[in-house]
Design a protein around this motif. Structure first.
Motif, mmCIF file in Angstrom:
data_model
loop_
_atom_site.group_PDB
_atom_site.id
_atom_site.type_symbol
_atom_site.label_atom_id
_atom_site.label_comp_id
_atom_site.label_asym_id
_atom_site.label_seq_id
_atom_site.Cartn_x
_atom_site.Cartn_y
_atom_site.Cartn_z
ATOM 1 N N ILE A 150 0.901 -0.992 0.080
ATOM 2 C CA ILE A 150 0.153 -0.006 -0.071
ATOM 3 C C ILE A 150 0.810 1.238 -0.024
ATOM 4 O O ILE A 150 1.792 1.436 0.725
ATOM 5 C CB ILE A 150 -0.892 0.014 1.013
ATOM 6 C CG1 ILE A 150 -1.751 -1.185 1.204
ATOM 7 C CG2 ILE A 150 -1.610 1.407 1.014
ATOM 8 C CD1 ILE A 150 -2.806 -1.442 -0.165
ATOM 9 N N GLY A 151 0.715 2.295 -0.917
ATOM 10 C CA GLY A 151 1.440 3.364 -0.943
ATOM 11 C C GLY A 151 0.650 4.464 -1.861
ATOM 12 O O GLY A 151 -0.489 4.283 -1.971
ATOM 13 N N GLY A 152 1.284 5.407 -2.331
ATOM 14 C CA GLY A 152 0.821 6.502 -2.625
ATOM 15 C C GLY A 152 0.491 6.175 -4.354
ATOM 16 O O GLY A 152 -0.266 6.932 -5.031
ATOM 17 N N LEU A 195 -5.182 -3.371 5.532
ATOM 18 C CA LEU A 195 -4.337 -1.931 5.351
ATOM 19 C C LEU A 195 -5.208 -0.950 4.689
ATOM 20 O O LEU A 195 -6.161 -1.297 3.808
ATOM 21 C CB LEU A 195 -2.943 -2.139 4.351
ATOM 22 C CG LEU A 195 -2.032 -3.080 5.235
ATOM 23 C CD1 LEU A 195 -0.944 -3.441 4.114
ATOM 24 C CD2 LEU A 195 -1.585 -2.709 6.350
ATOM 25 N N PRO A 196 -4.952 0.411 4.700
ATOM 26 C CA PRO A 196 -5.874 1.361 3.957
ATOM 27 C C PRO A 196 -5.763 1.119 2.505
ATOM 28 O O PRO A 196 -4.608 1.939 1.902
ATOM 29 C CB PRO A 196 -5.391 2.709 4.638
ATOM 30 C CG PRO A 196 -4.036 2.602 4.816
ATOM 31 C CD PRO A 196 -3.956 1.174 5.638
ATOM 32 N N LEU A 197 -6.529 0.434 1.738
ATOM 33 C CA LEU A 197 -6.471 0.337 0.090
ATOM 34 C C LEU A 197 -7.126 1.563 -0.355
ATOM 35 O O LEU A 197 -8.002 2.181 0.105
ATOM 36 C CB LEU A 197 -7.227 -0.945 0.106
ATOM 37 C CG LEU A 197 -7.072 -1.414 -1.512
ATOM 38 C CD1 LEU A 197 -5.670 -1.582 -1.931
ATOM 39 C CD2 LEU A 197 -8.112 -2.292 -1.961
ATOM 40 N N ALA A 198 -6.523 2.052 -1.350
ATOM 41 C CA ALA A 198 -6.859 3.048 -2.284
ATOM 42 C C ALA A 198 -8.358 2.789 -2.781
ATOM 43 O O ALA A 198 -8.869 1.773 -2.735
ATOM 44 C CB ALA A 198 -6.098 3.562 -3.262
ATOM 45 N N GLU A 199 -9.207 3.962 -2.847
ATOM 46 C CA GLU A 199 -10.517 3.539 -3.574
ATOM 47 C C GLU A 199 -10.475 3.197 -5.034
ATOM 48 O O GLU A 199 -10.060 3.551 -6.292
ATOM 49 C CB GLU A 199 -11.145 5.173 -3.925
ATOM 50 C CG GLU A 199 -11.425 5.816 -2.364
ATOM 51 C CD GLU A 199 -12.437 4.956 -1.636
ATOM 52 O OE1 GLU A 199 -13.412 4.337 -2.318
ATOM 53 O OE2 GLU A 199 -12.574 5.016 -0.353
ATOM 54 N N THR A 200 -10.575 1.745 -4.951
ATOM 55 C CA THR A 200 -10.637 1.075 -6.312
ATOM 56 C C THR A 200 -11.981 0.202 -6.299
ATOM 57 O O THR A 200 -12.636 0.262 -5.351
ATOM 58 C CB THR A 200 -9.255 0.070 -6.408
ATOM 59 O OG1 THR A 200 -9.375 -0.762 -5.111
ATOM 60 C CG2 THR A 200 -8.071 0.968 -6.608
ATOM 61 N N GLU A 201 -11.975 -0.606 -7.105
ATOM 62 C CA GLU A 201 -13.178 -1.746 -7.483
ATOM 63 C C GLU A 201 -12.708 -2.852 -6.998
ATOM 64 O O GLU A 201 -13.651 -3.904 -7.060
ATOM 65 C CB GLU A 201 -13.449 -1.732 -8.835
ATOM 66 C CG GLU A 201 -13.961 -0.244 -9.543
ATOM 67 C CD GLU A 201 -14.469 -0.536 -11.035
ATOM 68 O OE1 GLU A 201 -14.352 -1.761 -11.528
ATOM 69 O OE2 GLU A 201 -14.950 0.446 -11.741
ATOM 70 N N SER A 202 -11.736 -2.887 -6.385
ATOM 71 C CA SER A 202 -11.329 -4.278 -5.774
ATOM 72 C C SER A 202 -12.181 -4.488 -4.261
ATOM 73 O O SER A 202 -12.252 -3.643 -3.664
ATOM 74 C CB SER A 202 -9.803 -4.204 -5.150
ATOM 75 O OG SER A 202 -9.585 -5.401 -4.863
#
Length: 481
Positions: A419-421, A438-445
């Protein structure tokens, strides 16, 4: 009365002994049924043995009735040995027991201690008397005519039917109807239900608590008082900036990678070694992959010719070792697995050990993207990313493998991604985290969480108040509230 008439009356009275009669004593005393045991012409009384009162068995073996209390008397079953009297004699006999309506006295049984009770368990049906047909010869003739018609129609003789059952005509004008409401009123529901629910202090307790709680519960209602549900059962010292919730509504917060790393290090300190964690992760991720592949609908002995194909994209790090462990378990369950792992001069010992075990499954292993299938496969498992070394994304083998996964049009499962930028190089449909997300980015996953077996006190050692959200499962889905 002369002696001759008295002897004749006594003889007629004794002829009815043993017959079953129904005595109607009016609305107050009800209807009695029983077998005639004695008839006293002098005192104008009749006695019944084994009587029934309004369909309920009486507690006394015998009940005596006075003629002034009898409104109507019916013979239900006449003794076979007795010759039936003529209509005039029967009318005289009945008139001797049934008084005229001009008496106008209150109905009262000769034995006042005989009362009806609803607590008796033995009951008997009340028979309905039908009048005999006025013309028995006509009924017999109609029966014979019917038999002749059936004989002609069927082409042969028919069996003779019982005239006593089928020969009598139906008389719709019944003398008296059964009093359903009166019989129902005799049933004491409160007494019966008190016996079923218990008596004494227990029944008293239910009565005192009746205003507070109902005595009956639904099938989905708990008798014991349930404590209020606490949905936020996990608290962390450092919040990752994003929260998830389970199917039951429990809140699962995300944590930063530094706290996650400290948690795994504390687990290793207390005995949850890296090898044990790799094995647990491999089992849980393979179970999830088998479910995604179709589970028992796909992996059956009758479907051996259509075995699912899974491609594992692994790097030379711990995340890659987790993917190799998952591929070994999938191969053991009959899945056709292809492992992609580039050739490196030096790899971690955990990766080398997992690759050695994987080789014993007989599954395929490739080091170049050119050896991967060109047609779409059933599932791609991505284990290319590494938390410690983000510079791997710049290498050619990483970019080639990521491009192949995005172009293959197969669904992708990412296990413990970094998880990163930066944006994820491989677009994953499912993402599996270990322990806490972990803080996952806003995705469709779609996010899933895997239980790797970290004890509760180990969470407390790093400052996390933890209550397991997994329930009866080892892999659960997480949703964004």
């Amino acid at each position: 009365m002369c002696l001759h008439h008295r002897i004749t009356a006594n003889r007629m009275a004794t002829d009815w002994l043993g017959s079953v009669v129904s005595i109607n004593c009016g609305l107050t005393l009800g209807i009695y049924q029983g077998e005639v045991s004695s008839v006293d012409h002098a005192s104008q009384t009749i006695s019944l043995r084994q009587p029934y009162h309004n369909g309920v068995r009486c507690p006394l073996p015998e009940v005596t009735f006075s003629a002034i209390d009898i409104k109507e008397l019916k013979f239900l079953d006449i003794q076979n040995t007795v010759k039936k009297p003529s209509p005039g004699q029967r009318a005289a006999t009945e008139s001797s027991f049934i008084p005229s309506a001009r008496h106008g006295q209150s109905n009262r049984v000769a034995l006042p201690h005989v009362t009806s009770s609803s607590s008796h368990s033995s009951t008997a049906p009340i028979a309905i008397l039908r009048r005999a047909p006025t013309g028995p010869s006509n009924s017999r003739g109609a029966t014979q005519a019917t038999q002749k018609k059936n004989s002609v129609r069927n082409g042969g003789p028919t069996r003779t039917r019982d005239d006593e059952c089928f020969g009598a005509g139906t008389d719709e004008n019944m003398d008296a109807d059964f009093d359903f409401e009166g019989n129902l009123a005799l049933f004491d529901k409160a007494a019966v239900f008190s016996q079923i629910g218990g008596t004494g202090s227990r029944a008293q307790h239910h009565n005192t608590q009746g205003d507070q709680k109902p005595l009956s519960y639904r099938h989905d209602e708990n008798i014991l008082e349930a404590k209020p549900v606490i949905y936020r059962q996990i608290t962390v010292p450092q919040h990752g900036g994003k929260e998830y919730c389970t199917d039951s509504g429990l809140v699962v917060p995300s944590i930063p990678y530094e706290l996650h790393k400290r948690l795994l290090a504390a687990a290793e300190h207390w005995g949850l070694s890296l090898e044990r964690r790799l094995e647990t992760t491999g089992v849980c991720s393979s179970q999830m992959a088998l479910t995604l592949l179709g589970g028992p609908n796909r992996l059956t002995p009758k479907n051996v010719h259509q075995r699912p194909t899974v491609v594992l994209l692994c790097g030379p790090h711990i995340q890659g070792a987790q993917g190799v462990s998952c591929g070994r378990h999938l191969a053991n369950h009959g899945v056709e697995v292809i492992l992609f792992l580039p050739n490196f001069v030096k790899m971690q010992e955990s990766v080398t050990g997992e690759v050695h075990l994987y080789s014993k499954t007989g599954s395929k292993q490739v080091a170049s993207v050119k050896d991967l299938p060109t047609s779409p496969v059933d599932l791609v498992i991505n284990c290319l990313d590494c938390h410690e070394n983000p510079l791997l994304r710049e290498q050619s083998w990483y970019q080639s493998a990521a491009d192949w996964a995005n172009q293959n049009r197969a669904p992708v499962l990412s296990i413990d991604p970094a998880i990163g930028g930066q944006h994820q190089a491989v677009e994953a449909k499912w993402t599996l985290f270990l322990g806490l997300p972990l803080p996952l980015a806003e995705t469709e996953s779609r996010v899933y969480l895997c239980d790797v077996g970290i004890p509760k006190l180990v969470f407390q050692e790093v400052g996390i108040c933890y209550h397991s959200p997994f329930g009866c499962k080892f892999v659960i889905p997480l949703h964004t509230p």
